[in-house]
Motif scaffolding. Structure first.
Motif, PDB file in Angstrom:
ATOM      1  N   THR A  21      -8.509   0.478   5.465  1.00 31.05           N
ATOM      2  CA  THR A  21      -8.951  -0.578   4.436  1.00 31.05           C
ATOM      3  C   THR A  21      -8.348  -1.965   4.824  1.00 31.05           C
ATOM      4  OG1 THR A  21      -9.727   0.954   2.890  1.00 31.05           O
ATOM      5  CG2 THR A  21      -9.809  -1.318   2.202  1.00 31.05           C
ATOM      6  N   GLU A  22      -7.051  -1.980   4.986  1.00 34.74           N
ATOM      7  CA  GLU A  22      -6.188  -2.961   4.973  1.00 34.74           C
ATOM      8  C   GLU A  22      -6.316  -3.698   6.482  1.00 34.74           C
ATOM      9  OE1 GLU A  22      -2.251  -1.644   3.966  1.00 34.74           O
ATOM     10  OE2 GLU A  22      -2.765  -1.779   1.990  1.00 34.74           O
ATOM     11  N   TYR A  24      -8.957  -3.310   8.453  1.00 37.41           N
ATOM     12  CA  TYR A  24     -10.438  -3.939   8.601  1.00 37.41           C
ATOM     13  C   TYR A  24     -10.307  -5.236   7.793  1.00 37.41           C
ATOM     14  CZ  TYR A  24     -13.182  -0.163  10.758  1.00 37.41           C
ATOM     15  OH  TYR A  24     -13.639   0.587  11.683  1.00 37.41           O
ATOM     16  N   THR A  25      -9.487  -5.516   6.788  1.00 38.13           N
ATOM     17  CA  THR A  25      -9.596  -6.637   6.102  1.00 38.13           C
ATOM     18  C   THR A  25      -8.914  -7.638   7.082  1.00 38.13           C
ATOM     19  OG1 THR A  25      -9.543  -5.568   4.154  1.00 38.13           O
ATOM     20  CG2 THR A  25      -8.895  -7.927   4.057  1.00 38.13           C
ATOM     21  N   GLU A  26      -7.741  -7.316   7.740  1.00 35.53           N
ATOM     22  CA  GLU A  26      -7.010  -8.196   8.454  1.00 35.53           C
ATOM     23  C   GLU A  26      -7.407  -8.750   9.824  1.00 35.53           C
ATOM     24  OE1 GLU A  26      -4.099  -9.776   7.999  1.00 35.53           O
ATOM     25  OE2 GLU A  26      -3.735  -8.983   5.962  1.00 35.53           O
ATOM     26  N   LYS A  28     -10.358  -9.021  10.361  1.00 37.30           N
ATOM     27  CA  LYS A  28     -11.781 -10.111  10.250  1.00 37.30           C
ATOM     28  C   LYS A  28     -11.449 -11.405  10.662  1.00 37.30           C
ATOM     29  CE  LYS A  28     -14.088  -7.759   6.609  1.00 37.30           C
ATOM     30  NZ  LYS A  28     -14.618  -7.601   5.199  1.00 37.30           N
ATOM     31  N   SER A  96       1.873 -10.521   6.683  1.00 43.77           N
ATOM     32  CA  SER A  96       0.720  -9.367   7.229  1.00 43.77           C
ATOM     33  C   SER A  96       1.392  -8.381   8.188  1.00 43.77           C
ATOM     34  CB  SER A  96      -0.567 -10.159   7.635  1.00 43.77           C
ATOM     35  OG  SER A  96      -1.037 -10.845   6.791  1.00 43.77           O
TER      36      SER A  96
END
Length: 120
Positions: A21-22, A24-26, A28, A96
């Motif tokens: 999940t992390e 996929y967020t990064e 983007k 990140s």
């Protein structure tokens, strides 16, 4: 594996799912021209980790299970490399990168320990 257990109860699987999940967020915010290159590869390797833990759990026998756990570990190493490449290309900032890389290292330790435990 025992019928009253499920791979979903494995902390290493849970942490791997959170990592996906992390990731996929990064990704983007990665450049659009990387969509079918590094971005796609990062997503595939991240997704492969919990997927192989789950698939191995469903296999019959310790040898098969270990094979899938080792595939998960290999995907994790691949992801670590891709994160470093992303950082070097300035697609990920330092905060990140450090967060994601530290998460992968924790999963690496857990998975390595789990593999040793299964081996007996």
């Amino acid at each position: 594996m025992k019928n009253d257990h499920t791979y979903r109860k494995l902390l290493v699987w849970q942490k791997s799912m959170t990592l996906v999940t992390e990731i996929y967020t990064e990704v983007k915010v990665f450049p659009s021209d990387e969509l079918y290159a590094l971005t796609s590869q990062i997503k595939r390797s991240a997704t492969s980790i919990p997927s192989n833990i789950a698939e191995g759990y469903g296999r019959d026998g310790k040898k098969d299970y270990l094979r899938f756990l080792n595939i998960a570990l290999s995907s994790l190493f691949e992801l670590q490399t891709q994160l470093e490449i992303s950082y070097n290309l300035i697609f990920l900032n330092e905060v990140s990168f450090n967060k994601l890389y530290n998460d992968t290292r924790e999963i690496e330790r857990m998975l390595t320990s789990f593999i040793r435990k299964i081996k007996g």
